[in-house]
Design a protein around this motif. Structure first.
Motif, PDB file in Angstrom:
ATOM      1  N   UNK A 135      23.148  20.348  21.021  1.00 29.73           N
ATOM      2  CA  UNK A 135      23.618  19.573  19.910  1.00 29.73           C
ATOM      3  C   UNK A 135      22.592  18.313  19.852  1.00 29.73           C
ATOM      4  N   UNK A 136      22.982  17.643  18.598  1.00 30.88           N
ATOM      5  CA  UNK A 136      22.192  16.544  18.177  1.00 30.88           C
ATOM      6  C   UNK A 136      23.226  15.352  18.227  1.00 30.88           C
ATOM      7  N   UNK A 137      22.859  14.173  18.861  1.00 28.45           N
ATOM      8  CA  UNK A 137      23.807  13.091  18.903  1.00 28.45           C
ATOM      9  C   UNK A 137      23.702  12.192  17.610  1.00 28.45           C
ATOM     10  N   UNK A 138      24.731  11.998  16.763  1.00 28.94           N
ATOM     11  CA  UNK A 138      24.908  11.440  15.643  1.00 28.94           C
ATOM     12  C   UNK A 138      24.376  10.213  15.721  1.00 28.94           C
ATOM     13  N   UNK A 139      23.732   9.572  14.651  1.00 31.42           N
ATOM     14  CA  UNK A 139      23.151   8.259  14.561  1.00 31.42           C
ATOM     15  C   UNK A 139      21.925   8.091  15.366  1.00 31.42           C
ATOM     16  N   UNK A 140      22.217   8.281  16.741  1.00 27.63           N
ATOM     17  CA  UNK A 140      21.062   8.149  17.791  1.00 27.63           C
ATOM     18  C   UNK A 140      19.926   8.933  17.427  1.00 27.63           C
ATOM     19  N   UNK A 141      20.373  10.228  16.802  1.00 26.60           N
ATOM     20  CA  UNK A 141      19.062  11.283  16.457  1.00 26.60           C
ATOM     21  C   UNK A 141      18.230  10.838  15.488  1.00 26.60           C
ATOM     22  N   UNK A 144      14.009   5.861  15.113  1.00 24.36           N
ATOM     23  CA  UNK A 144      12.152   6.432  15.109  1.00 24.36           C
ATOM     24  C   UNK A 144      11.859   6.805  16.473  1.00 24.36           C
ATOM     25  N   UNK A 145      10.950   7.753  16.740  1.00 22.03           N
ATOM     26  CA  UNK A 145      10.440   8.231  17.961  1.00 22.03           C
ATOM     27  C   UNK A 145      11.522   8.597  19.089  1.00 22.03           C
ATOM     28  N   UNK A 146      12.337   7.834  19.605  1.00 26.54           N
ATOM     29  CA  UNK A 146      13.114   8.094  20.533  1.00 26.54           C
ATOM     30  C   UNK A 146      14.153   9.053  20.058  1.00 26.54           C
ATOM     31  N   UNK A 147      14.651   9.137  18.688  1.00 20.96           N
ATOM     32  CA  UNK A 147      15.826  10.011  18.387  1.00 20.96           C
ATOM     33  C   UNK A 147      15.289  11.451  18.664  1.00 20.96           C
ATOM     34  N   UNK A 148      14.252  11.909  18.197  1.00 20.45           N
ATOM     35  CA  UNK A 148      13.916  13.159  18.568  1.00 20.45           C
ATOM     36  C   UNK A 148      13.519  13.459  20.033  1.00 20.45           C
ATOM     37  N   UNK A 151      17.540  12.612  21.754  1.00 22.41           N
ATOM     38  CA  UNK A 151      18.956  12.603  21.121  1.00 22.41           C
ATOM     39  C   UNK A 151      19.195  13.674  20.160  1.00 22.41           C
ATOM     40  N   UNK A 152      18.168  14.732  20.285  1.00 28.24           N
ATOM     41  CA  UNK A 152      18.065  15.949  19.391  1.00 28.24           C
ATOM     42  C   UNK A 152      18.000  16.944  20.179  1.00 28.24           C
ATOM     43  N   UNK A 153      18.646  18.401  19.756  1.00 26.10           N
ATOM     44  CA  UNK A 153      18.932  19.332  20.607  1.00 26.10           C
ATOM     45  C   UNK A 153      19.302  18.985  22.259  1.00 26.10           C
ATOM     46  N   UNK A 154      20.201  18.252  22.403  1.00 26.25           N
ATOM     47  CA  UNK A 154      20.528  17.806  23.824  1.00 26.25           C
ATOM     48  C   UNK A 154      21.770  18.833  24.469  1.00 26.25           C
ATOM     49  N   UNK A 155      21.447  18.895  25.735  1.00 23.39           N
ATOM     50  CA  UNK A 155      22.331  19.633  26.447  1.00 23.39           C
ATOM     51  C   UNK A 155      23.555  18.933  26.931  1.00 23.39           C
ATOM     52  N   UNK A 156      24.892  19.234  26.836  1.00 23.47           N
ATOM     53  CA  UNK A 156      26.135  18.531  27.405  1.00 23.47           C
ATOM     54  C   UNK A 156      25.987  18.199  28.826  1.00 23.47           C
ATOM     55  N   UNK A 157      25.377  19.057  29.551  1.00 21.87           N
ATOM     56  CA  UNK A 157      25.047  18.822  31.122  1.00 21.87           C
ATOM     57  C   UNK A 157      24.326  17.790  31.468  1.00 21.87           C
ATOM     58  N   UNK A 158      23.200  17.586  30.655  1.00 24.27           N
ATOM     59  CA  UNK A 158      22.033  16.411  30.744  1.00 24.27           C
ATOM     60  C   UNK A 158      22.929  15.152  30.828  1.00 24.27           C
ATOM     61  N   UNK A 159      23.510  15.035  29.636  1.00 23.02           N
ATOM     62  CA  UNK A 159      24.283  13.735  29.531  1.00 23.02           C
ATOM     63  C   UNK A 159      25.502  13.875  30.510  1.00 23.02           C
ATOM     64  N   UNK A 160      26.140  14.656  31.209  1.00 25.67           N
ATOM     65  CA  UNK A 160      27.097  14.616  31.972  1.00 25.67           C
ATOM     66  C   UNK A 160      26.392  14.012  33.229  1.00 25.67           C
ATOM     67  N   UNK A 161      25.331  14.915  33.617  1.00 22.17           N
ATOM     68  CA  UNK A 161      24.775  14.349  34.908  1.00 22.17           C
ATOM     69  C   UNK A 161      24.258  12.916  35.070  1.00 22.17           C
TER      70      UNK A 161
END
Length: 319
Positions: A135-141, A144-148, A151-161
């Protein structure tokens, strides 16, 4: 493909592959900070992967999209219980902790493969239909540069870890429980004198390690592999162990080291799609994560100091 496009491709992939290593490495930090060497992370990951896949296949029709997340809870419980074997052997019976950990690895693989054969009458499970989604993280996506990149096409498991890594740092270094945990790993006799139950703390640490290692195996199985067989977990537990040592037994250090090994894993799997990297022989890319693990241990194990009582059974009243 420009250099920026390569970064957009490789960085999310590295974080994705690092997630199970982060969870398992942090589990190892808890154990070794209490003074117990945990070589059995591979076996715990195997049990976590096995239990989550079996649960996923059985309850996917009932739980739908929640299935892989509930599968993490199942792996957490199974990993914690399975790790009690190490706790009983190493803490209660004062067995050699390295040998006990190796036995845990062998037992985990044997139990999982035998159970798969008994349940499905074949060497591996079917592929799961319910997997972790991106999923994409709203606002953060939109940054510029860092968003894509992050914060784009992020797996929930990555954030969780990553969140678990910071929670572990807070628990170990900012709470009374963490102080007691570190004290039994550095000087158990002094901790015992101050009223800390060394045996209890080490049992708790080993079970936390088993819980996190089980989750790590479940993340790998449900997010990356998609099924379970004897080769689903093939060295990831040892990479997590290396990440823990490379990170100097610190949760955030283990996080950084796991991201490094995640990058190596992503290159070995997705390297064929990256300019310049695709020209490297496939066999080199496949062995890259393991070679980097060996180099990291060879280069840093002498410089990183483990907790003083790590690997030493505690006998009450004996120095």
């Amino acid at each position: 493909m420009s250099f920026l496009d390569v970064l957009y491709f490789i960085i999310p992939s590295a974080i994705y592959y690092a997630a199970p290593l982060i969870m398992t490495a942090i589990g190892g930090v808890f154990t070794e900070r209490s003074g117990v060497v945990n070589i059995g992370l591979e076996g715990v990951m195997i049990i976590g992967a096995f239990s989550s896949i079996v649960f996923n296949l059985k309850y996917a029709a009932t739980l739908g999209g929640w299935t892989p997340w509930v599968g993490l809870l199942v792996a957490l419980a199974v990993g914690a219980v399975f790790s009690l074997i190490l706790a009983v052997a190493a803490v209660s019976f004062r067995a050699d902790q390295t040998v006990a950990g190796v036995a845990l690895n062998l037992l985990g693989l044997a139990v999982a493969v035998f159970s798969i054969k008994m349940i499905y009458d074949k060497g591996q499970t079917d592929s799961i239909s319910e997997r972790f989604s991106r999923f994409d993280i709203p606002v953060l996506k939109d940054i510029p540069l860092l968003g894509k990149m992050f914060f784009t096409d992020v797996y929930g498991t990555s954030i969780f870890a990553i969140v678990v890594a910071f929670i572990a740092w807070f628990i170990i270094y900012k709470t009374p429980f963490g102080l007691r945990l570190r004290s039994v790993g550095e000087h158990p006799m002094a901790a015992d004198t101050m009223g800390v139950n060394v045996t209890k703390m080490r049992y708790i640490a080993v079970m936390i390690s088993g819980a996190l290692g089980g989750i790590g195996g479940a993340i790998y199985a449900q997010a990356i592999a998609g099924n379970f067989s004897a080769t689903t977990i093939s060295g990831q537990g040892f990479m997590a162990l290396a990440a823990m040592i490379f990170g100097k037994w610190h949760p955030l250090g283990a996080l950084g080291a796991a991201l490094f090994f995640g990058l190596a894993q992503s290159l070995s799997i997705a390297g064929a799609s990256i300019p310049y990297v695709k020209d490297v022989p496939q066999v080199i890319l496949l062995i890259l994560p393991y070679v980097l693990t060996i180099l990291a241990l060879a280069g840093f194990i002498g410089k990183a100091k483990a907790p003083k009582a790590s690997g030493i059974p505690y006998i009450k009243g004996k120095r």
